[in-house]
Design a protein around this motif. Structure first.
Motif, PDB file in Angstrom:
ATOM      1  N   ASP A  35       7.133   3.990  11.365  1.00  0.00           N
ATOM      2  CA  ASP A  35       8.048   3.068  10.693  1.00  0.00           C
ATOM      3  C   ASP A  35       7.364   1.736  10.404  1.00  0.00           C
ATOM      4  O   ASP A  35       7.545   1.141   9.329  1.00  0.00           O
ATOM      5  CB  ASP A  35       9.289   2.827  11.554  1.00  0.00           C
ATOM      6  N   ASN A  36       6.582   1.247  11.362  1.00  0.00           N
ATOM      7  CA  ASN A  36       5.884  -0.021  11.174  1.00  0.00           C
ATOM      8  C   ASN A  36       4.903   0.054  10.008  1.00  0.00           C
ATOM      9  O   ASN A  36       4.809  -0.855   9.189  1.00  0.00           O
ATOM     10  CB  ASN A  36       5.134  -0.405  12.456  1.00  0.00           C
ATOM     11  N   ALA A  37       4.152   1.159   9.943  1.00  0.00           N
ATOM     12  CA  ALA A  37       3.158   1.325   8.882  1.00  0.00           C
ATOM     13  C   ALA A  37       3.822   1.443   7.515  1.00  0.00           C
ATOM     14  O   ALA A  37       3.366   0.842   6.530  1.00  0.00           O
ATOM     15  CB  ALA A  37       2.303   2.559   9.163  1.00  0.00           C
ATOM     16  N   LEU A  38       4.906   2.209   7.443  1.00  0.00           N
ATOM     17  CA  LEU A  38       5.552   2.440   6.150  1.00  0.00           C
ATOM     18  C   LEU A  38       6.330   1.224   5.668  1.00  0.00           C
ATOM     19  O   LEU A  38       6.460   1.005   4.453  1.00  0.00           O
ATOM     20  CB  LEU A  38       6.465   3.664   6.231  1.00  0.00           C
ATOM     21  N   ALA A  39       6.831   0.413   6.587  1.00  0.00           N
ATOM     22  CA  ALA A  39       7.468  -0.842   6.171  1.00  0.00           C
ATOM     23  C   ALA A  39       6.446  -1.736   5.472  1.00  0.00           C
ATOM     24  O   ALA A  39       6.726  -2.331   4.423  1.00  0.00           O
ATOM     25  CB  ALA A  39       8.067  -1.555   7.381  1.00  0.00           C
ATOM     26  N   ALA A  40       5.251  -1.795   6.044  1.00  0.00           N
ATOM     27  CA  ALA A  40       4.177  -2.580   5.430  1.00  0.00           C
ATOM     28  C   ALA A  40       3.794  -2.005   4.067  1.00  0.00           C
ATOM     29  O   ALA A  40       3.518  -2.749   3.113  1.00  0.00           O
ATOM     30  CB  ALA A  40       2.964  -2.609   6.356  1.00  0.00           C
ATOM     31  N   MET A  41       3.775  -0.681   3.972  1.00  0.00           N
ATOM     32  CA  MET A  41       3.408  -0.037   2.712  1.00  0.00           C
ATOM     33  C   MET A  41       4.384  -0.424   1.596  1.00  0.00           C
ATOM     34  O   MET A  41       3.976  -0.726   0.473  1.00  0.00           O
ATOM     35  CB  MET A  41       3.394   1.480   2.892  1.00  0.00           C
ATOM     36  N   HIS A  42       5.658  -0.457   1.906  1.00  0.00           N
ATOM     37  CA  HIS A  42       6.644  -0.775   0.872  1.00  0.00           C
ATOM     38  C   HIS A  42       6.627  -2.260   0.511  1.00  0.00           C
ATOM     39  O   HIS A  42       6.845  -2.610  -0.667  1.00  0.00           O
ATOM     40  CB  HIS A  42       8.029  -0.317   1.311  1.00  0.00           C
ATOM     41  N   TYR A  43       6.367  -3.133   1.455  1.00  0.00           N
ATOM     42  CA  TYR A  43       6.166  -4.546   1.119  1.00  0.00           C
ATOM     43  C   TYR A  43       5.000  -4.671   0.141  1.00  0.00           C
ATOM     44  O   TYR A  43       5.063  -5.378  -0.861  1.00  0.00           O
ATOM     45  CB  TYR A  43       5.871  -5.355   2.388  1.00  0.00           C
ATOM     46  N   PHE A  44       3.920  -3.993   0.460  1.00  0.00           N
ATOM     47  CA  PHE A  44       2.710  -4.001  -0.367  1.00  0.00           C
ATOM     48  C   PHE A  44       3.035  -3.525  -1.791  1.00  0.00           C
ATOM     49  O   PHE A  44       2.653  -4.156  -2.781  1.00  0.00           O
ATOM     50  CB  PHE A  44       1.673  -3.087   0.277  1.00  0.00           C
ATOM     51  N   MET A  45       3.745  -2.418  -1.903  1.00  0.00           N
ATOM     52  CA  MET A  45       4.035  -1.829  -3.204  1.00  0.00           C
ATOM     53  C   MET A  45       4.935  -2.716  -4.057  1.00  0.00           C
ATOM     54  O   MET A  45       4.720  -2.863  -5.267  1.00  0.00           O
ATOM     55  CB  MET A  45       4.670  -0.452  -3.013  1.00  0.00           C
ATOM     56  N   LEU A  46       5.929  -3.323  -3.434  1.00  0.00           N
ATOM     57  CA  LEU A  46       6.833  -4.183  -4.192  1.00  0.00           C
ATOM     58  C   LEU A  46       6.121  -5.445  -4.674  1.00  0.00           C
ATOM     59  O   LEU A  46       6.319  -5.890  -5.809  1.00  0.00           O
ATOM     60  CB  LEU A  46       8.047  -4.540  -3.334  1.00  0.00           C
ATOM     61  N   GLN A  47       5.278  -6.026  -3.826  1.00  0.00           N
ATOM     62  CA  GLN A  47       4.510  -7.203  -4.248  1.00  0.00           C
ATOM     63  C   GLN A  47       3.550  -6.834  -5.370  1.00  0.00           C
ATOM     64  O   GLN A  47       3.384  -7.587  -6.334  1.00  0.00           O
ATOM     65  CB  GLN A  47       3.737  -7.778  -3.060  1.00  0.00           C
ATOM     66  N   ALA A  48       2.921  -5.654  -5.265  1.00  0.00           N
ATOM     67  CA  ALA A  48       1.995  -5.205  -6.306  1.00  0.00           C
ATOM     68  C   ALA A  48       2.697  -5.100  -7.651  1.00  0.00           C
ATOM     69  O   ALA A  48       2.140  -5.452  -8.700  1.00  0.00           O
ATOM     70  CB  ALA A  48       1.383  -3.860  -5.912  1.00  0.00           C
ATOM     71  N   GLU A  49       3.937  -4.623  -7.638  1.00  0.00           N
ATOM     72  CA  GLU A  49       4.699  -4.472  -8.873  1.00  0.00           C
ATOM     73  C   GLU A  49       4.878  -5.803  -9.587  1.00  0.00           C
ATOM     74  O   GLU A  49       4.827  -5.872 -10.820  1.00  0.00           O
ATOM     75  CB  GLU A  49       6.063  -3.856  -8.550  1.00  0.00           C
ATOM     76  N   THR A  50       5.075  -6.870  -8.826  1.00  0.00           N
ATOM     77  CA  THR A  50       5.275  -8.187  -9.438  1.00  0.00           C
ATOM     78  C   THR A  50       3.980  -8.757 -10.003  1.00  0.00           C
ATOM     79  O   THR A  50       4.010  -9.718 -10.769  1.00  0.00           O
ATOM     80  CB  THR A  50       5.830  -9.192  -8.404  1.00  0.00           C
ATOM     81  N   MET A  51       2.835  -8.180  -9.638  1.00  0.00           N
ATOM     82  CA  MET A  51       1.532  -8.686 -10.054  1.00  0.00           C
ATOM     83  C   MET A  51       0.880  -7.812 -11.120  1.00  0.00           C
ATOM     84  O   MET A  51      -0.315  -7.926 -11.378  1.00  0.00           O
ATOM     85  CB  MET A  51       0.627  -8.821  -8.825  1.00  0.00           C
ATOM     86  N   GLY A  52       1.678  -6.933 -11.727  1.00  0.00           N
ATOM     87  CA  GLY A  52       1.160  -6.106 -12.802  1.00  0.00           C
ATOM     88  C   GLY A  52       0.381  -4.892 -12.359  1.00  0.00           C
ATOM     89  O   GLY A  52      -0.287  -4.241 -13.164  1.00  0.00           O
ATOM     90  N   LEU A  53       0.466  -4.571 -11.078  1.00  0.00           N
ATOM     91  CA  LEU A  53      -0.234  -3.399 -10.559  1.00  0.00           C
ATOM     92  C   LEU A  53       0.736  -2.252 -10.338  1.00  0.00           C
ATOM     93  O   LEU A  53       1.911  -2.463 -10.048  1.00  0.00           O
ATOM     94  CB  LEU A  53      -0.941  -3.726  -9.245  1.00  0.00           C
ATOM     95  N   GLY A  54       0.218  -1.034 -10.468  1.00  0.00           N
ATOM     96  CA  GLY A  54       1.019   0.135 -10.212  1.00  0.00           C
ATOM     97  C   GLY A  54       0.586   0.815  -8.926  1.00  0.00           C
ATOM     98  O   GLY A  54      -0.574   0.720  -8.519  1.00  0.00           O
ATOM     99  N   THR A  55       1.524   1.491  -8.288  1.00  0.00           N
ATOM    100  CA  THR A  55       1.233   2.222  -7.050  1.00  0.00           C
ATOM    101  C   THR A  55       1.930   3.571  -7.089  1.00  0.00           C
ATOM    102  O   THR A  55       2.889   3.768  -7.842  1.00  0.00           O
ATOM    103  CB  THR A  55       1.734   1.454  -5.808  1.00  0.00           C
ATOM    104  N   CYS A  56       1.452   4.482  -6.274  1.00  0.00           N
ATOM    105  CA  CYS A  56       2.099   5.789  -6.152  1.00  0.00           C
ATOM    106  C   CYS A  56       1.862   6.322  -4.742  1.00  0.00           C
ATOM    107  O   CYS A  56       0.711   6.371  -4.282  1.00  0.00           O
ATOM    108  CB  CYS A  56       1.536   6.762  -7.188  1.00  0.00           C
ATOM    109  N   ILE A  57       2.930   6.681  -4.067  1.00  0.00           N
ATOM    110  CA  ILE A  57       2.805   7.281  -2.737  1.00  0.00           C
ATOM    111  C   ILE A  57       2.191   8.665  -2.892  1.00  0.00           C
ATOM    112  O   ILE A  57       2.666   9.474  -3.674  1.00  0.00           O
ATOM    113  CB  ILE A  57       4.178   7.390  -2.049  1.00  0.00           C
TER     114      ILE A  57
END
Length: 276
Positions: free
Chosen positions: A214-236
């Motif tokens: 849970d700790n790791a995946l919470a960090a992953m989703h923070y990372f992905m949402l911030q990336a979206e605001t910076m013009g980057l794309g992500t995919c699990i």
């Protein structure tokens, strides 16, 4: 032991820091400066420092300059946030562009502030940008996928129907299609695993900790949402994240840690005009 210092000359004696502390580290009486009673209970969550308007308390080495003035209540309204979340999609087309170091550092800094159970702050991030290493990982995941496909195909057939409920067999049939497409595309030379992304990011937690995933995946989703605001794309990448043992043989994972999440990262080559 953690040093907790309360500066008498600055303290407003409001007691908000003691009231906010959930671990009985501080005690307070009306009109007095709070007293540090149980310093060994402190988990350095920083809630007392964030509550203090007069900057009178210092907990260990927590950097006071990183406690910005919060504007969360006025920052974004619920409708805008909902539209943002509905607009985010997995990215499978990336530009041929390297993700800059400073951009990665910003994303990892945001991922680090994601919540963890008991404030353990145990998560670790591994970034892979070397094309040769990514290709090595891709080949290893594909080899594992062939083995998994054989097993899934077995359970999606007659044998599976003798063992599992029909809903489970149907799920195996769906999964088998995913693996077949992955392997067929790889056979034709197409990269439908990482989609030629220039970067992989792995999110790890302590394997023996019940909250590690849970700790790791919470960090992953923070990372992905911030990336979206910076013009980057992500995919699990489910194929990679479910092959953590394979990855651990190729990547230096810290001792006692386990890979729980893997994403591709890069500048998005195309967007979507409509929401999910």
């Amino acid at each position: 032991m953690i040093d907790i210092i309360i500066t008498d000359g600055k303290c407003a004696k409001c007691g908000l820091c003691a009231i906010e502390c959930g671990n009985d580290v501080l005690t307070w009486e009306q009109g007095s400066v709070p007293i540090v009673e149980n310093v060994h209970y402190c988990i350095q969550c920083g809630r007392c420092m964030a509550k203090c308007m007069s900057n009178a308390i210092q907990v260990g080495t927590l950097p006071v300059e990183k406690f910005y003035s919060s504007v969360a209540e006025d920052l974004i309204n619920p409708d805008d946030l909902e539209l943002f979340l509905r607009s985010k999609r997995s990215c499978r087309t990336y530009k041929d562009k390297v993700v800059e170091k400073e951009v990665l550092e910003k994303l990892l800094d945001i991922a680090q502030i994601a919540p963890t159970a008991m404030n353990t702050l145990e998560k670790t991030f591994i970034v892979v940008q070397d094309p040769q290493k990514i290709e090595e990982i891709r080949k290893a995941i594909l080899r594992q996928a062939k083995k998994t496909f054989a097993m899934v195909r077995l359970f999606s057939g007659r044998l599976g129907s003798l063992i599992f409920p029909k809903e489970t067999v149907a799920a195996f049939e769906h999964i088998a299609i995913d693996f077949k497409l992955l392997l067929d595309h790889a056979e034709s030379g197409a990269d439908s695993l990482f989609h030629e992304a220039p970067c992989l990011v792995l999110f790890t937690g302590i394997g023996m900790d019940a909250n590690g995933k849970d700790n790791a995946l919470a960090a992953m989703h923070y990372f992905m949402l911030q990336a979206e605001t910076m013009g980057l794309g992500t995919c699990i990448n489910g194929f990679a994240s479910t092959s953590s043992r394979v990855l651990a043989k190729l990547i230096d994972v810290p001792r006692f840690y386990k890979i729980f999440g893997v994403i591709t990262l890069g500048y998005s080559a195309s967007g979507f005009p409509k929401t999910i």
